[in-house]
Design a protein around this motif. Structure first.
Motif, short mmCIF file in Angstrom:
data_model
loop_
_atom_site.label_atom_id
_atom_site.label_comp_id
_atom_site.label_asym_id
_atom_site.label_seq_id
_atom_site.Cartn_x
_atom_site.Cartn_y
_atom_site.Cartn_z
N PRO A 235 0.82 -1.22 0.00
CA PRO A 235 0.00 0.00 0.00
C PRO A 235 0.85 1.26 0.00
N ILE A 236 0.23 2.36 -0.39
CA ILE A 236 0.85 3.68 -0.21
C ILE A 236 0.97 3.96 1.28
N ILE A 237 2.11 4.49 1.69
CA ILE A 237 2.32 4.89 3.08
C ILE A 237 2.55 6.40 3.08
N ASP A 238 1.54 7.16 3.45
CA ASP A 238 1.63 8.62 3.38
C ASP A 238 2.58 9.21 4.41
N SER A 239 2.76 8.51 5.52
CA SER A 239 3.60 9.04 6.59
C SER A 239 3.96 7.91 7.55
N TRP A 240 4.93 8.18 8.41
CA TRP A 240 5.28 7.18 9.43
C TRP A 240 4.14 7.03 10.43
N GLU A 241 3.35 8.10 10.63
CA GLU A 241 2.17 7.97 11.49
C GLU A 241 1.18 6.98 10.91
N GLN A 242 0.97 7.05 9.59
CA GLN A 242 0.04 6.12 8.96
C GLN A 242 0.56 4.69 9.06
N TYR A 243 1.87 4.50 8.83
CA TYR A 243 2.44 3.16 8.91
C TYR A 243 2.29 2.60 10.32
N ALA A 244 2.54 3.44 11.32
CA ALA A 244 2.36 3.01 12.71
C ALA A 244 0.90 2.63 12.96
N ASP A 245 -0.03 3.43 12.46
CA ASP A 245 -1.46 3.12 12.63
C ASP A 245 -1.83 1.81 11.93
N ASN A 246 -1.28 1.59 10.74
CA ASN A 246 -1.58 0.35 10.02
C ASN A 246 -1.15 -0.88 10.81
N LEU A 247 0.07 -0.82 11.34
CA LEU A 247 0.58 -1.95 12.10
C LEU A 247 -0.20 -2.15 13.40
N THR A 248 -0.57 -1.04 14.02
CA THR A 248 -1.35 -1.14 15.25
C THR A 248 -2.72 -1.75 14.98
N TRP A 249 -3.34 -1.34 13.89
CA TRP A 249 -4.65 -1.90 13.52
C TRP A 249 -4.57 -3.41 13.34
N LEU A 250 -3.51 -3.87 12.64
CA LEU A 250 -3.33 -5.30 12.44
C LEU A 250 -3.14 -6.04 13.75
N ALA A 251 -2.39 -5.42 14.66
CA ALA A 251 -2.03 -6.10 15.90
C ALA A 251 -3.17 -6.15 16.90
N GLN A 252 -4.02 -5.12 16.92
CA GLN A 252 -5.04 -5.01 17.96
C GLN A 252 -5.96 -6.21 18.01
N GLY A 253 -6.38 -6.68 16.83
CA GLY A 253 -7.28 -7.82 16.81
C GLY A 253 -6.60 -9.14 16.62
N GLY A 254 -5.26 -9.15 16.66
CA GLY A 254 -4.51 -10.39 16.52
C GLY A 254 -4.39 -10.89 15.10
N ALA A 255 -4.55 -10.01 14.10
CA ALA A 255 -4.42 -10.45 12.70
C ALA A 255 -3.01 -10.93 12.39
#
Length: 400
Positions: A235-255
């Motif tokens: 995916p496009i990564i607009d910023s390091w904030e977005q990348y951090a949010d993406n990884l956090t979203w994946l981790a929160q539900g155990g994906a």
């Protein structure tokens, strides 16, 4: 906050783009195989910036996935015993039981990384019993069905989360780690390389066979890999904030269990602070690897220069790159790719020659080796051999 170890070195030490902080000729202990940092807690963008800013720009390292086969049948053999007998931290087992991986040391010149890779291949070949042989192939040409997994906790966990398909992931790539020493530059080059994934895939395409037959594709590897999530064009990564949010979203539900499961064909590597290019099929010989790697290293240097001059274009939509990616895996260098802006169709070979010409001023020496691969692609020789004869040939040229 995720615990990600710093890779900023002392003054006298360089940053290893694959293995961490070490001198150029010093190999530190290898991290746990096949794992990334835990992302069970939210990832902090500032920490990510610090990580990707702390590397030494221009350094390069490789990870190369290989297979062990039995000479009597040319089918996979368990590689664990071989890896243990070699006892070299650069050579480790992988998720499939028959797969092993070489991870090179840091190098300021790509030729040094290739020579280390060649030396590690020689170690593997010398350690094999007479009935065994190592080969470098992106997909085993003869295997039909699933491959046995390594007897590790990680393999067992992945088998639970990705039943059936995880055993079919006997795919091998050449992974190039590129360091930039600048977090924003890393993202800029990430998007530029993302646009060029189809060209690079076409150049390296060398997996036409599966289950003993010609698939009609120049590389079946990405089709097999796509059975798992988070594969293909990233995916496009607009910023390091977005990348951090993406990884956090994946981790929160155990994906995902860790960042290593961000399996795209290009990714910012959270353990090493590098861009990891994962789109390249592993090459049968180190001469072919050398040609491709020298081009990739020069291309990264050119894109770095363009970033600092403000010449990089905005990232393209994923679906357009994916369209070209399909053409690349189907036709290799003999097909056509669409211009990501105008939609104009151009011969893939012409696209590659233009890229090679542009990168050559940034290379140490000429790039005639990779030009030759465009004119005589490796997949052409593989097809001439056919799936039955190709495996003995791969064993024969392994150390070339």
């Amino acid at each position: 906050m995720t615990e990600i170890r710093s890779v900023r070195p002392p003054e006298s030490r360089a940053v290893h783009p694959v293995l961490g902080a070490a001198g150029v000729d010093e190999l530190p202990p290898r991290a746990t195989p096949d794992t990334g940092p835990s992302i069970a807690e939210p990832v902090d963008a500032e920490l990510l910036r610090s990580l990707f800013a702390s590397t030494v720009g221009g350094t390069v390292g490789f990870e190369e996935e290989l297979l062990l086969v039995r000479r009597d049948s040319w089918l996979p053999a368990d590689a664990a015993g071989l890896v243990n007998s070699i006892g070299d931290a650069r050579i480790k087992p992988e998720l499939p039981a028959c797969q092993l991986e070489i991870a090179t040391s840091i190098h300021t010149e790509v030729t040094g990384a290739v020579e280390e890779l060649r030396a590690c291949r020689a170690l593997i070949a010398a350690a094999c019993d007479p009935e065994l042989a190592p080969i470098a192939t992106a997909v085993h040409p003869l295997l039909d069905g699933s491959a046995a997994l390594s007897r590790t906790d990680r393999a067992a966990a992945l088998r639970v989360r990705y039943p059936e398909v995880i055993g079919r992931q006997l795919v091998s790539s050449l992974q190039v780690h590129l360091a930039f020493g600048d977090a924003d530059c890393t993202l800029g080059v990430y998007h530029a390389l993302r646009d060029l994934l189809p060209e690079l895939a076409a150049l390296a395409a060398s997996a036409p066979f599966a289950a003993g037959r010609d698939t009609g594709l120049c590389s079946i590897r990405p089709v097999i890999a796509s059975q798992l999530p988070r594969q293909g064009v990233p995916p496009i990564i607009d910023s390091w904030e977005q990348y951090a949010d993406n990884l956090t979203w994946l981790a929160q539900g155990g994906a995902v269990a860790d960042a290593a499961e961000w399996w795209w064909e290009l990714r910012p590597h959270l353990r090493y602070g590098t861009l990891e290019l994962r789109v390249l099929d592993v090459q049968a010989t180190t001469d072919q690897t050398s040609a491709i790697a020298r081009f990739v290293h020069a291309l990264a240097a050119q894109l770095t220069d363009q970033y600092h001059l403000g010449e990089l274009r905005p990232p393209s939509p994923s679906w357009k790159i994916t369209e070209n990616r399909w053409a690349a895996l189907r036709d290799g260098v003999c097909g056509e790719l669409l211009d990501l802006r105008s939609g104009e169709a151009r011969p893939t070979s012409r696209c590659l020659h233009d890229l090679i010409d542009g990168a050559e001023p940034y290379a140490a020496g000429d790039l005639d080796g990779v030009r030759a691969m465009v004119e005589e692609p490796p997949v052409k020789q593989l097809r001439a051999l056919g799936p039955q004869r190709v495996v003995p040939w791969l064993a024969e040229v392994f150390s070339v």
